[in-house]
Design an enzyme around this catalytic site. Structure first.
Site, short mmCIF file in Angstrom:
data_model
loop_
_atom_site.label_atom_id
_atom_site.label_comp_id
_atom_site.label_asym_id
_atom_site.label_seq_id
_atom_site.Cartn_x
_atom_site.Cartn_y
_atom_site.Cartn_z
N TYR A 149 0.85 -1.19 0.00
CA TYR A 149 0.00 0.00 0.00
C TYR A 149 0.88 1.24 0.00
O TYR A 149 1.87 1.30 0.73
CB TYR A 149 -0.90 0.00 1.24
CG TYR A 149 -1.78 1.24 1.36
CD1 TYR A 149 -2.83 1.45 0.48
CD2 TYR A 149 -1.55 2.18 2.36
CE1 TYR A 149 -3.64 2.59 0.60
CE2 TYR A 149 -2.35 3.31 2.49
CZ TYR A 149 -3.39 3.51 1.60
OH TYR A 149 -4.18 4.62 1.72
N ASP A 173 9.19 2.69 0.10
CA ASP A 173 8.14 3.39 0.83
C ASP A 173 8.22 2.93 2.29
O ASP A 173 7.74 1.86 2.63
CB ASP A 173 6.77 3.09 0.22
CG ASP A 173 5.65 3.83 0.96
OD1 ASP A 173 5.95 4.53 1.95
OD2 ASP A 173 4.49 3.70 0.53
N LYS A 212 3.90 8.70 9.19
CA LYS A 212 3.52 8.10 10.48
C LYS A 212 4.45 8.55 11.63
O LYS A 212 4.30 9.66 12.10
CB LYS A 212 3.44 6.58 10.34
CG LYS A 212 2.35 6.21 9.31
CD LYS A 212 1.85 4.78 9.36
CE LYS A 212 0.58 4.64 8.55
NZ LYS A 212 0.76 4.12 7.20
C1 LIG Z 1 0.16 4.67 5.83
C2 LIG Z 1 0.94 4.47 4.59
C3 LIG Z 1 0.88 5.35 3.49
C4 LIG Z 1 -0.10 6.50 3.47
O1 LIG Z 1 0.18 7.45 4.44
P1 LIG Z 1 -1.01 8.47 4.86
O2 LIG Z 1 -0.37 9.36 5.88
O3 LIG Z 1 -2.12 7.64 5.40
O4 LIG Z 1 -1.40 9.21 3.64
C5 LIG Z 1 1.71 5.14 2.42
N1 LIG Z 1 2.58 4.11 2.40
C6 LIG Z 1 2.68 3.24 3.41
C7 LIG Z 1 3.67 2.14 3.34
C8 LIG Z 1 1.86 3.38 4.54
O5 LIG Z 1 1.94 2.48 5.53
#
Ligand SMILES: *Cc1c(COP(=O)(O)O)cnc(C)c1O
Length: 432
Positions: A147, A242, A270
């Protein structure tokens, strides 16, 4: 066991449904996959949260990961208040941006420069543009089960058959966009080699969660990531880690350090914002020189680098940077996980908690070695039942079987022992 009192949460949710689609501002909060309405949370302190009906829970959601120090941490509170007293933002540089950057860059050998944005999604979206701008190539490769936020080109799933062309997984994403994304299964080296061979001319970057933790916890073989690194180098494709979830979570320098693999572009989110809204992307000097105002890749943000959010990030990462922080996190997590797993094993339950660092995932039906998204059982009945039993006994986890749980510094060994007992009792009911 009778359910907890939910009168106030239910009535607030009824009102919220008249204001927001589905009553929420982010879909997973709606409890759709576990049934019933969401709890409205009133406050948190340490590893405990309270809802609007006065119920109290040990919290393993931790705002979906950002709260690695737990709720209402004194250092973050003090930092935020100190920043607030000077105002909430200026749209001009502040020293706090320098300080957070210094805290990160002085310890991080993988990036020379960083740009702060306001969410993980924004970080990914911006960094994808940078990858395309830097390489002058159009297509991106992603992996099924990872994701990357709600970026148009990332809301894609694998096409049918052997085609690697993505098809959109959300209404509103034109197929033309989706077709610019190639999708491969995780952990499949042969598919990887074929894809690079066929698409190297067009590929700007390969984006991956090096520790995929948004579709269960799909722990990868290091050999797969090494092969990906090698192919990217060989064909002039940027390797994009990511690390929005793994960054500052499995170690200060995230999965890059965990696997000892150097990515070309990294995104964070995060934990980096101490519970406030911060995302970031970074790369070496040459790549970052493409970002405006130095270079031609445009990216901006009215509230980017917000001083209050920077202060929260500084306070949190200062704690994380202390010697032994991550070892201690992992030790407490293992204690908890081993405790529950030993019980499940002794009783012969088809259940296991999978873990890395201070992340854990509840895996049903002996699927411990899951390494790709299609191996997950979509029924989630076991999870739903366990979720209810835990909630009724004072333990709150994210309301979806695909989501992972998090352990914070505030989850003391004593609290974790209580929580482990609750997990064991709940499993006994679920598997009765
Ligand atoms: C949570 C997450 C996102 C999205 O971040 P948001 O602050 O919710 O927009 C993107 N990539 C990864 C791997 C994530 O865990």
């Amino acid at each position: 066991m009778n359910g907890i009192k939910k009168t106030n949460s239910e009535s607030l949710f009824e009102t919220a449904k008249t204001y927001f689609p589905g009553g929420v501002n982010s879909p997973v909060r709606a409890f759709k996959s576990v049934g019933g309405g969401p709890l409205f949370i009133k406050k948190g302190d340490g590893c405990t949260i309270w809802d609007e009906d006065g119920n109290q829970f040990i919290d393993f959601c931790c705002s979906w990961g950002p709260l690695i120090l737990g709720h209402n941490h004194k250092g973050i509170y003090d930092g935020v208040v100190a920043a607030l007293q000077n105002g909430t933002g200026f749209g001009a540089p502040t020293v706090l941006e320098n300080n957070l950057a210094e805290l990160i860059l002085s310890r991080n050998p993988y990036i020379d420069k960083i740009r702060f944005v306001s969410s993980g999604t924004e970080a990914v979206m911006s960094a994808l543009r940078l990858a395309r701008g830097y390489t002058g190539k159009k297509k991106v490769l992603k992996f099924e089960g990872c994701y990357h936020g709600h970026v148009d080109s990332m809301l894609v799933k694998a096409g049918s058959g052997l085609a690697t062309l993505g098809t959109s997984s959300s209404a509103g994403v034109p197929e033309e966009y989706a077709n610019e994304t190639l999708v491969l299964p995780l952990n499949d080296i042969d598919a990887l080699r074929i894809c690079f061979e066929e698409s190297k001319e067009d590929l700007a970057c390969a984006i991956i969660e090096p520790i995929p933790a948004n579709n269960g916890l799909l722990l990868q073989d290091k050999s797969f990531l090494l092969e990906l690194r090698e192919l990217c180098t060989k064909y002039g494709v940027l390797l994009f880690f990511d690390e929005v979830i793994s960054g500052f979570r499995v170690g200060f320098n995230g999965a890059a350090a965990y696997f000892d693999i150097t990515p070309d572009i990294v995104t964070y989110g995060k934990i980096i914002g101490g519970g406030l809204t911060v995302g970031a992307y970074g790369a070496n000097n040459e790549i970052m020189a493409c970002v405006s105002p130095d270079g031609p890749v445009y990216q901006a943000g009215t509230l980017a680098g917000n001083p209050v959010a920077m202060a929260a990030g500084i306070a949190q990462l200062t704690e994380c940077a202390k010697p032994g922080f991550y070892e201690d996190q992992q030790k407490r997590t293992e204690l908890f996980v081993n405790n529950v797993n030993a019980h499940a094993y002794a009783k012969g339950y088809n259940f296991e908690i999978v873990t890395v660092g201070s992340i854990f995932w509840l895996s049903f039906a002996g699927k411990k070695s899951i390494k790709s998204a299609d191996q997950i059982d979509g029924k989630m009945d076991g999870f739903k039942n366990l979720f209810r039993e835990l909630l009724n006994r004072g333990v709150y986890i994210g309301p979806s079987g695909y989501e992972v749980g998090f352990i914070s510094q505030a989850h003391t060994p004593e609290k974790l022992e209580v929580a482990a007992k609750v997990f064991c009792d709940s499993l006994d009911v679920v598997f009765a």
